[in-house]
Write an enzyme that holds these catalytic residues in place. Structure first.
Site, PDB file in Angstrom:
ATOM      1  CE  LYS A  11      -3.832  -1.959   2.700  1.00  0.00           C
ATOM      2  NZ  LYS A  11      -4.814  -1.819   1.587  1.00  0.00           N
ATOM      3  NE  ARG A  15     -10.850  -9.839  -2.307  1.00  0.00           N
ATOM      4  CZ  ARG A  15     -11.196  -8.903  -2.979  1.00  0.00           C
ATOM      5  NH1 ARG A  15     -11.517  -9.232  -4.532  1.00  0.00           N
ATOM      6  NH2 ARG A  15     -11.219  -7.752  -2.829  1.00  0.00           N
TER       7      ARG A  15
END
Length: 501
Positions: free
Chosen positions: A286, A360
């Site tokens: 990130k 996920r």
């Protein structure tokens, strides 16, 4: 925090540090405000003429009014009377509780729940008052070396002034609201703790601590070898990038009635919370700006622990199971690489196109694990996608489900607790974006409809039971000067569970 009710009609004779009465923007006084106005020879109406506009969310403190015993009368603005609703009431209760905190008061009396408003009951309004007080008194000091003397809130007691025939309902609402508030504040505390303290191991210890505090709770924490034995390859692939050990946390609320011989047991409801205690994005790292906020990537897990704490305190007559797959997502020589293929517990293979779509990957194995409980419903809660923030901002959590009844129950619970969600599509047409040339499924579907394709990914692991997904990326915490975890969606979850029980 102590909550109680009071049923006297002689409001002007109540001895308290602060008495809250509601006033409307059109100059109308609530019944309680009218009593105080008459006792003080029209002091309230005089103030309303020039000094206080009574806009929703505002307040004015009046001290030592003639004819009134209370040390302070706190006028709480309710806005226009024709638009007054449950959300306005809940905010009004927070304004009063927050005033008491800021004024360093130890107790206060509120008459606000006695004001009728659409789509609410005395019980729901009392619950909202307790939740508001809990929010106002939350105080973080876990990682400060020194804090100012007397900085912690002194507010310990809130009393609701209600009609005698509604005292029972009010007390029930205060009881459930107090439990919800405690669950929210646990979720906030866990979320606010830094990643070097609130590790997967720490979350496991928090679950075990709850199990010691409440007899109905039982905690089990699976370690790496046990997770490997379950063949949770997708979850473990994320954990591999960090030296912090992963944990798979199982927290069960089993009420005494569920153990009664011969009693027909309802199938349990399972809550699954994403527990990434710090998310640097892995190899798909990130940007540095605001990366500190990625300690909040475990707020789904925190909300599950908070909700289980609340249902245990309430004594909910329904079996509830919390599942938390927890690890860190960091870049290292052992971390997932874009293009890697991993095998989930379900046997489905996953091509990892972006290692920052890791939530996920841990949730899918937990959703497969949930099958063994033959659940009535499974709800996963996750700070899953920035795309959900783009779609809904910071007002509504994103809700995804193909089960209309389950979706409506969750939406209604959100409306009833002012912890709202908005239903987004989950159509099969979006599944095509997850096509992979090298595995059964890709872990991302590209920029379009990012929150939808994330939910579509999870749906492939939920064929065996009714399922809903809550994306709380926009609602689990606030940024900027007021940075901190919110405790959402604990109120929504607990209200849903109360409705089902």
């Amino acid at each position: 925090m102590e909550f109680s009710t009071q049923t006297t009609a002689s409001l002007h004779q109540i001895k308290t540090a602060a008495l809250a009465v509601g006033v409307f923007a059109d100059g109308m006084l609530s019944p309680a405000a009218d009593i105080i106005d008459h006792a003080s020879n029209g002091a309230l109406r005089e103030v309303l003429k020039s000094e206080f506009l009574a806009k929703a969310g505002t307040h004015l403190a009046l001290r030592r009014l003639t004819g009134v015993v209370a040390a302070r009368i706190i006028l709480i603005g309710l806005g226009k009377q024709d638009s007054y609703n449950a959300a306005t009431h809940a905010n009004a209760e927070f304004v009063f509780a927050n005033y008491c905190v800021q004024a360093h008061l130890s107790e206060g009396v509120s008459t606000l729940a006695a004001i009728e408003c659409p789509n609410s009951t005395m019980r729901s309004r009392a619950q909202a008052a307790a939740v508001a007080a809990g929010r106002a008194t939350y105080y973080y000091d876990a990682t400060f070396g020194k804090r100012e003397h007397n900085a912690a809130p002194k507010l310990k007691k809130i009393i609701l002034s209600v009609a005698r025939n509604q005292a029972g309902q009010a007390q029930q609402g205060l009881s459930s609201g107090g439990a919800i508030a405690a669950g929210m504040n646990l979720a906030r505390e866990l979320g606010n703790l830094p990643g070097n303290i609130c590790t997967p191991t720490y979350l496991g210890q928090a679950a075990k601590k709850l199990a010691k505090e409440f007899k109905s709770l039982k905690a089990e924490v699976l370690e790496r070898k046990q997770i490997e034995a379950l063949k949770m390859g997708s979850f473990l692939s994320v954990a591999r990038g960090s030296y912090e050990a992963p944990a798979f946390i199982i927290l069960r609320h089993s009420p005494a009635s569920a153990k009664t011989a011969g009693k027909t047991r309802k199938a349990p409801i399972v809550l699954v919370g994403k527990g990434i205690t710090f998310d640097a994005g892995g190899i798909s790292i990130k940007p540095a700006g605001n990366m500190d906020e990625m300690k909040y990537d475990m707020c789904g897990a925190a909300s599950v622990l908070g909700a289980l704490r609340a249902v245990a305190e309430i004594g909910l007559d329904r079996e509830i199971i919390g599942l938390i797959p927890s690890c860190e997502n960091l870049p290292s020589g052992r971390a997932n690489k874009p293009g890697d293929v991993v095998t989930s517990m379900s046997g489905q293979t996953i091509e990892i196109l972006n290692t920052d779509a890791e939530g996920r990957l841990v949730l899918c194995d937990a959703l497969t694990y949930a099958e063994r409980f033959k659940p009535a419903a499974v709800i996963d809660i996750a700070t899953l996608t920035g795309a959900c923030i783009v779609a809904l901002g910071h007002v509504n959590s994103g809700l995804f489900s193909k089960d209309d009844a389950l979706a409506e129950s969750l939406l209604r619970a959100g409306r009833d607790t002012n912890d709202t969600a908005w239903r987004l599509p989950l159509e099969d047409a979006y599944q095509e974006q997850l096509h992979s040339n090298f595995a059964d499924i890709a872990n991302i579907g590209g920029p379009p409809a990012g929150s939808v394709t994330a939910a579509c990914f999870l749906s492939r692991f939920t064929k065996s039971y009714p399922w809903a997904h809550l994306d709380i990326a926009g609602t689990a915490w606030r940024s900027g000067k007021e940075k901190g975890a919110t405790g959402r969606p604990v109120p929504l979850l607990v209200q849903y569970l109360l409705d089902q029980a």
